[in-house]
Design an enzyme around this catalytic site. Structure first.
Site, PDB file in Angstrom:
ATOM      1  N   ALA A 108       0.861  -1.197   0.000  1.00  0.00           N
ATOM      2  CA  ALA A 108       0.000   0.000   0.000  1.00  0.00           C
ATOM      3  C   ALA A 108       0.891   1.238   0.000  1.00  0.00           C
ATOM      4  O   ALA A 108       2.025   1.186   0.478  1.00  0.00           O
ATOM      5  CB  ALA A 108      -0.873  -0.020   1.240  1.00  0.00           C
ATOM      6  N   GLU A 128      -0.033  -9.463  -0.423  1.00  0.00           N
ATOM      7  CA  GLU A 128      -1.464  -9.807  -0.296  1.00  0.00           C
ATOM      8  C   GLU A 128      -2.120  -9.898  -1.675  1.00  0.00           C
ATOM      9  O   GLU A 128      -2.974 -10.754  -1.905  1.00  0.00           O
ATOM     10  CB  GLU A 128      -2.172  -8.771   0.582  1.00  0.00           C
ATOM     11  CG  GLU A 128      -1.695  -8.840   2.038  1.00  0.00           C
ATOM     12  CD  GLU A 128      -2.342  -7.775   2.896  1.00  0.00           C
ATOM     13  OE1 GLU A 128      -1.936  -6.609   2.757  1.00  0.00           O
ATOM     14  OE2 GLU A 128      -3.241  -8.096   3.679  1.00  0.00           O
ATOM     15  N   GLU A 178       3.717  -5.053   7.624  1.00  0.00           N
ATOM     16  CA  GLU A 178       2.792  -4.046   8.156  1.00  0.00           C
ATOM     17  C   GLU A 178       2.978  -3.804   9.641  1.00  0.00           C
ATOM     18  O   GLU A 178       2.807  -2.686  10.137  1.00  0.00           O
ATOM     19  CB  GLU A 178       1.339  -4.464   7.887  1.00  0.00           C
ATOM     20  CG  GLU A 178       0.892  -4.328   6.446  1.00  0.00           C
ATOM     21  CD  GLU A 178       1.165  -5.546   5.606  1.00  0.00           C
ATOM     22  OE1 GLU A 178       2.022  -6.368   5.992  1.00  0.00           O
ATOM     23  OE2 GLU A 178       0.521  -5.696   4.551  1.00  0.00           O
TER      24      GLU A 178
HETATM   25  C1  LIG Z   1     -11.381   3.720  10.434  1.00  0.00           C
HETATM   26  C2  LIG Z   1     -10.123   3.300   9.798  1.00  0.00           C
HETATM   27  C3  LIG Z   1     -10.261   2.110   8.913  1.00  0.00           C
HETATM   28  C4  LIG Z   1      -8.929   1.623   8.469  1.00  0.00           C
HETATM   29  C5  LIG Z   1      -8.937   1.022   7.157  1.00  0.00           C
HETATM   30  C6  LIG Z   1      -8.042   1.720   6.159  1.00  0.00           C
HETATM   31  C7  LIG Z   1      -7.272   0.701   5.441  1.00  0.00           C
HETATM   32  C8  LIG Z   1      -6.457   1.289   4.342  1.00  0.00           C
HETATM   33  C9  LIG Z   1      -5.174   0.618   4.123  1.00  0.00           C
HETATM   34  C10 LIG Z   1      -5.282  -0.810   3.754  1.00  0.00           C
HETATM   35  C11 LIG Z   1      -3.951  -1.409   3.805  1.00  0.00           C
HETATM   36  C12 LIG Z   1      -3.982  -2.841   3.646  1.00  0.00           C
HETATM   37  C13 LIG Z   1      -2.804  -3.499   4.220  1.00  0.00           C
HETATM   38  C14 LIG Z   1      -1.556  -3.193   3.484  1.00  0.00           C
HETATM   39  C15 LIG Z   1      -0.653  -2.440   4.074  1.00  0.00           C
HETATM   40  C16 LIG Z   1       0.630  -2.191   3.412  1.00  0.00           C
HETATM   41  O1  LIG Z   1       0.954  -2.680   2.365  1.00  0.00           O
HETATM   42  S1  LIG Z   1       1.651  -1.173   4.236  1.00  0.00           S
HETATM   43  C17 LIG Z   1       3.104  -1.155   3.226  1.00  0.00           C
HETATM   44  C18 LIG Z   1       3.878  -2.409   3.389  1.00  0.00           C
HETATM   45  N1  LIG Z   1       5.094  -2.329   2.625  1.00  0.00           N
HETATM   46  C19 LIG Z   1       6.246  -2.015   3.160  1.00  0.00           C
HETATM   47  O2  LIG Z   1       6.377  -1.809   4.332  1.00  0.00           O
HETATM   48  C20 LIG Z   1       7.407  -1.944   2.211  1.00  0.00           C
HETATM   49  C21 LIG Z   1       8.104  -0.641   2.387  1.00  0.00           C
HETATM   50  N2  LIG Z   1       9.187  -0.479   1.435  1.00  0.00           N
HETATM   51  C22 LIG Z   1      10.358  -1.123   1.565  1.00  0.00           C
HETATM   52  O3  LIG Z   1      10.589  -1.924   2.441  1.00  0.00           O
HETATM   53  C23 LIG Z   1      11.409  -0.758   0.567  1.00  0.00           C
HETATM   54  O4  LIG Z   1      11.119   0.513   0.069  1.00  0.00           O
HETATM   55  C24 LIG Z   1      11.555  -1.754  -0.610  1.00  0.00           C
HETATM   56  C25 LIG Z   1      10.238  -1.989  -1.311  1.00  0.00           C
HETATM   57  C26 LIG Z   1      12.114  -3.094  -0.097  1.00  0.00           C
HETATM   58  C27 LIG Z   1      12.559  -1.157  -1.638  1.00  0.00           C
HETATM   59  O5  LIG Z   1      13.764  -0.837  -0.970  1.00  0.00           O
HETATM   60  P1  LIG Z   1      14.854   0.126  -1.674  1.00  0.00           P
HETATM   61  O6  LIG Z   1      15.059  -0.323  -3.038  1.00  0.00           O
HETATM   62  O7  LIG Z   1      15.995   0.182  -0.727  1.00  0.00           O
HETATM   63  O8  LIG Z   1      14.174   1.545  -1.783  1.00  0.00           O
HETATM   64  P2  LIG Z   1      13.775   2.601  -0.660  1.00  0.00           P
HETATM   65  O9  LIG Z   1      14.813   3.629  -0.567  1.00  0.00           O
HETATM   66  O10 LIG Z   1      13.383   1.905   0.586  1.00  0.00           O
HETATM   67  O11 LIG Z   1      12.433   3.200  -1.268  1.00  0.00           O
HETATM   68  C28 LIG Z   1      12.467   3.999  -2.449  1.00  0.00           C
HETATM   69  C29 LIG Z   1      11.432   5.090  -2.309  1.00  0.00           C
HETATM   70  O12 LIG Z   1      10.123   4.474  -2.310  1.00  0.00           O
HETATM   71  C30 LIG Z   1       9.405   4.897  -1.155  1.00  0.00           C
HETATM   72  N3  LIG Z   1       8.539   3.770  -0.746  1.00  0.00           N
HETATM   73  C31 LIG Z   1       8.908   2.512  -0.568  1.00  0.00           C
HETATM   74  N4  LIG Z   1       7.853   1.761  -0.249  1.00  0.00           N
HETATM   75  C32 LIG Z   1       6.805   2.579  -0.223  1.00  0.00           C
HETATM   76  C33 LIG Z   1       5.414   2.370   0.042  1.00  0.00           C
HETATM   77  N5  LIG Z   1       4.903   1.185   0.348  1.00  0.00           N
HETATM   78  N6  LIG Z   1       4.613   3.457  -0.005  1.00  0.00           N
HETATM   79  C34 LIG Z   1       5.092   4.685  -0.309  1.00  0.00           C
HETATM   80  N7  LIG Z   1       6.402   4.925  -0.601  1.00  0.00           N
HETATM   81  C35 LIG Z   1       7.237   3.871  -0.543  1.00  0.00           C
HETATM   82  C36 LIG Z   1      10.485   5.222  -0.124  1.00  0.00           C
HETATM   83  O13 LIG Z   1       9.961   6.091   0.833  1.00  0.00           O
HETATM   84  C37 LIG Z   1      11.546   5.849  -0.993  1.00  0.00           C
HETATM   85  O14 LIG Z   1      11.135   7.169  -1.232  1.00  0.00           O
HETATM   86  P3  LIG Z   1      12.200   8.349  -1.343  1.00  0.00           P
HETATM   87  O15 LIG Z   1      12.970   8.335  -0.050  1.00  0.00           O
HETATM   88  O16 LIG Z   1      11.362   9.564  -1.522  1.00  0.00           O
HETATM   89  O17 LIG Z   1      13.061   8.004  -2.511  1.00  0.00           O
END
Ligand SMILES: CCCCCCCCCCCCC/C=C/C(=O)SCCNC(=O)CCNC(=O)[C@H](O)C(C)(C)COP(=O)(O)OP(=O)(O)OC[C@H]1O[C@@H](n2cnc3c(N)ncnc32)[C@H](O)[C@@H]1OP(=O)(O)O
Length: 704
Positions: free
Chosen positions: A61, A103, A123
């Site tokens: 997400a 997922e 998450e």
């Molecule tokens: C009343 C309230 C009701 C509530 C209901 C609401 C529900 C709504 C939501 C529903 C959600 C469902 C469940 C799902 C949840 C999720 O999926 S949460 C996200 C889970 N994913 C992660 O945690 C992965 C995070 N990312 C990483 O671990 C790494 O980025 C990577 C993918 C392994 C890549 O690593 P690397 O190559 O080293 O790059 P990075 O430097 O880490 O990242 C590059 C840039 O990308 C940005 N980024 C990475 N992941 C995300 C992301 N998921 N979302 C947004 N942005 C992301 C990261 O910040 C970097 O950005 P910059 O620094 O600007 O370059």
């Protein structure tokens, strides 16, 4: 944001496109809805493959959306539609399939993955749970115990590990999308997720609660998986949503998401001289010298070798060298076994001669913490190493600029302050002096990254950021004990707050003699003396008095606590210490009073935070994120509180200021309770969001 093409005649190929990680933003979710609908209704499409462009399946997400108003189609119905499709849907996983990304793959009928891809449900580390069906589909696919482990820890798996667990159907080292298309062509029709026998792992909730240190997401994750074990799928999904609703807007989720972005912010370092991460090119490093093979040198050697670097490890005492060689081999063996990788020991060359580092590109000095010794070493290194070799010190508090002044090239000197055990702890403080070249800082930061560290660039001052802030925190704890608290009361309050160990248990673990040596070097120790004012400010001699009794903590079986034997870890309250404290207070004329956990937290934490504001004001740290990451990764500050500066922003800056003023009035002889002028300035600017602090710090202001 998602494109549909037809390949190999009958396969609908859906590609997600949202660089850099194809996060499931509103536009991507809409793209998936549209492309799946078209693929399912196209009679020429017999099967579907979902992949991500640019070598990444999906990073989950879009975390940036969590802070604002969520719009666009929600994930759960999208994934349910994919699962219910009457055509087989195959996920082609390259790069990462994390969180919502995994997922999505779990809702597909088959998964083909690159062997090196990273899969996981992280998450929990964002204060959430996998609420797009992850807590219900994963246990049904691989069983409750394995699913609980993945969901409550958030750990990543490689494609090969995912195959072993049964998460994926095939692993490939070839082109993953081509392999997935071939796979899709070979299956006749879609099928639903197989439902495996579910059994709950006994005692899991107690274990998770204990290791969560007050974090709520791991507990909710267990509850959600328990629902998978006991309820039909649809009801389990409902329970997952209910639990997610309790987490989504929580302070802990906000703190953990702040940590996610802060970890990335600190890699984009800058210094007051104007050097920056994006304009400073690191020097390539393949061979590193480590000098001094005590505890720190050994850990640094292991961390370098694990990162694939050649290491020249120097210890001039033959006997110490033999012991170190043996210890390093053992550490490497254990780490390799744990990580399931092959041994890397042959990259290390040991020597008792300093000259052995003559041809390395970077040296890390880890000798005893003694300025005279380090001065001499830096002079020698400056003569014997190549002219462009970077000279780094692992000192935890000594003046980097002074060390630089001992060399021919002060611009090539920086601090690389590792934390013990150096091959385990994630934090690295990279300390630049006023003369450090941008390339030297960039090289140390890059080396830290290769070693898997969270590297934070900080300015030069006594104790740098971490240890400088620790001083008031530890001192306040001792003052509280003088005033009537016991070590247990102080530690309990801090542990309930979320620290893995309170200040006194930590001090017993690291050795009371460590702080004693530092205080002696600062001229604060007066053997046998009980005076409580030294160098013009309040001082607690309690730690010195315990050291004089040979009570150094765990290693001597006695310290702030009592242990069964020297080296034992089970801390017991010590009746001797209680009488000693009573006698001490009586001799000092101190009247013991009741101290509650609120006072413990306010005095210890607000003193720590106040020093953080001083550090920000002086430009020693570029922003609050730097301080927070140092405390989360190096000092056990609970991640679900976001770090000390984020915590202050959540408590409210005006409240922190008011309580500091209150305690300062009561204790005018404690300078670290005097509120920082930056704190006052932020409060008078209306206590802006933490993301705006950097801007305010940089704003010119009157010094009045
Ligand atoms: C009343 C309230 C009701 C509530 C209901 C609401 C529900 C709504 C939501 C529903 C959600 C469902 C469940 C799902 C949840 C999720 O999926 S949460 C996200 C889970 N994913 C992660 O945690 C992965 C995070 N990312 C990483 O671990 C790494 O980025 C990577 C993918 C392994 C890549 O690593 P690397 O190559 O080293 O790059 P990075 O430097 O880490 O990242 C590059 C840039 O990308 C940005 N980024 C990475 N992941 C995300 C992301 N998921 N979302 C947004 N942005 C992301 C990261 O910040 C970097 O950005 P910059 O620094 O600007 O370059």
């Amino acid at each position: 944001m998602a494109a549909l093409t037809r390949v190999s005649g009958s396969v609908g190929l859906i590609s997600l496109l949202n660089p850099p990680v194809n996060a499931l933003s509103a536009a991507v979710r809409q793209g998936i809805v549209d492309t799946v609908r078209r693929a399912v209704s196209d009679p020429q499409v017999k099967s579907v493959v979902i992949c991500g462009q640019n070598g990444v399946f999906c990073g989950g997400a879009d975390i940036k959306e969590f802070g604002g108003h969520m719009s666009g189609p929600p994930l759960v119905p999208i994934f349910n539609t994919i699962e219910a499709a009457d055509k087989p849907v195959v996920a082609a996983i390259e790069g990462s399939a994390l969180g919502g990304g995994l997922e999505l793959a779990l809702a597909c009928h088959y998964r083909i993955t690159q062997s090196k891809a990273r899969l996981g449900l992280p998450e929990v580390s964002l204060g959430l749970l996998p609420a797009a069906g992850g807590t219900q589909r994963l246990p049904r696919l691989i069983g409750v115990p394995a699913a609980l482990d993945l969901i409550t820890t958030g750990r990543h798996l490689t494609g090969a590990e995912a195959l072993k667990l049964g998460i994926v159907d095939q692993v490939t080292d070839q082109n993953t999308v081509e392999a997935a298309v071939k796979f899709a062509l070979s299956i006749p029709s879609g099928c639903n997720i197989c439902r495996l026998h579910l059994s709950e792992r006994p005692g899991v909730m107690q274990r998770v609660k204990k290791s969560a240190h007050g974090a709520i997401a791991p507990v909710a994750c267990v509850q959600a998986v328990q629902a998978a074990a006991t309820l039909p799928f649809t009801q389990g999904m409902q329970r997952e949503q209910e639990l997610m609703a309790t987490l989504f807007g929580s302070g802990q989720a906000r703190a953990l998401q702040y940590c996610f972005f802060s970890q990335r912010v600190v890699s984009k370092w800058s210094s007051p001289s104007g050097s920056r991460w994006d304009t400073s090119k690191p020097k390539p490093v393949t061979k590193v010298g480590v000098i001094g093979l005590g505890t720190m040198g050994r850990g640094i050697t292991v961390a370098l070798a694990l990162a694939g670097l050649s290491v020249v490890a120097v210890e001039t005492q033959q006997q110490q060298m033999m012991a170190a060689q043996h210890a390093v081999s053992g550490m490497l063996e254990r780490t390799a076994r744990r990580r399931g990788v092959s041994l890397v020991g042959d990259q290390i060359r040991y020597s008792v001669e300093l000259e052995a580092v003559a041809d390395v590109e970077l040296v890390i000095e880890a000798v005893f913490e003694d300025m005279a010794l380090k001065e001499k070493l830096f002079k020698q290194l400056s003569t014997l190493c190549k002219a462009d070799t970077l000279l780094c010190s692992n000192t935890s508090s000594l003046d980097i600029d002074h060390l630089a002044s001992q060399t021919h090239s002060p611009q090539l000197v920086v601090g690389m302050h590792f934390f013990a055990p150096a091959h385990v702890m994630k934090l690295l403080e990279v300390v630049y002096g006023p003369r450090s070249a941008p390339q030297a800082v960039a090289t140390a930061m890059e080396l830290g990254k290769r070693m898997g560290k969270v590297s934070v660039a900080v300015g030069n001052c006594s104790g740098f950021v971490g240890n400088r802030m620790l001083m008031p925190y530890v001192e306040e704890a001792s003052f509280l004990v003088e005033e009537g608290a016991s070590p247990e009361i102080v530690d309990r309050a801090l542990e309930e707050f979320g620290f893995p160990m309170g200040v006194f248990r930590m001090s017993d673990l690291s050795g009371l003699d460590v702080g004693w040596k530092v205080r002696k070097a600062r001229g604060l120790v007066e053997p046998g003396q009980m005076s409580r004012v030294r160098q013009g400010r309040r001082y607690s001699p309690l730690g010195d008095l315990l050291c004089e009794q040979g009570r150094f903590g765990q290693k001597t079986g006695r310290g702030w606590y009592l242990y069964d034997s020297a080296g034992s870890r089970e801390a017991q309250p010590d009746p001797w210490l209680q009488s000693f404290l009573e006698e001490y207070r009586a001799r000092q004329g101190l009247v013991s009073r009741r101290i509650d956990s609120q006072e413990v937290l306010e005095r210890c934490l607000y003193a720590l935070i106040n020093e953080g504001f001083n550090i920000l004001q002086e430009g020693i740290a570029a922003g609050p994120e730097d301080i927070d990451m140092i405390y989360v990764f190096g000092y056990g500050f609970p991640r679900h509180r976001g770090g000390p500066m984020f915590y202050a922003s959540q408590v409210g800056l005006a409240q922190v200021l008011q309580r500091l003023e209150h305690y300062q009035q009561l204790h005018p002889d404690i300078p670290h309770l005097r509120p920082s002028s930056l704190l006052r300035r932020l409060v008078s600017s209306g206590s802006p969001r933490i993301q705006r602090w950097r801007e305010i710090i940089r704003m010119p202001h009157s010094s009045l």
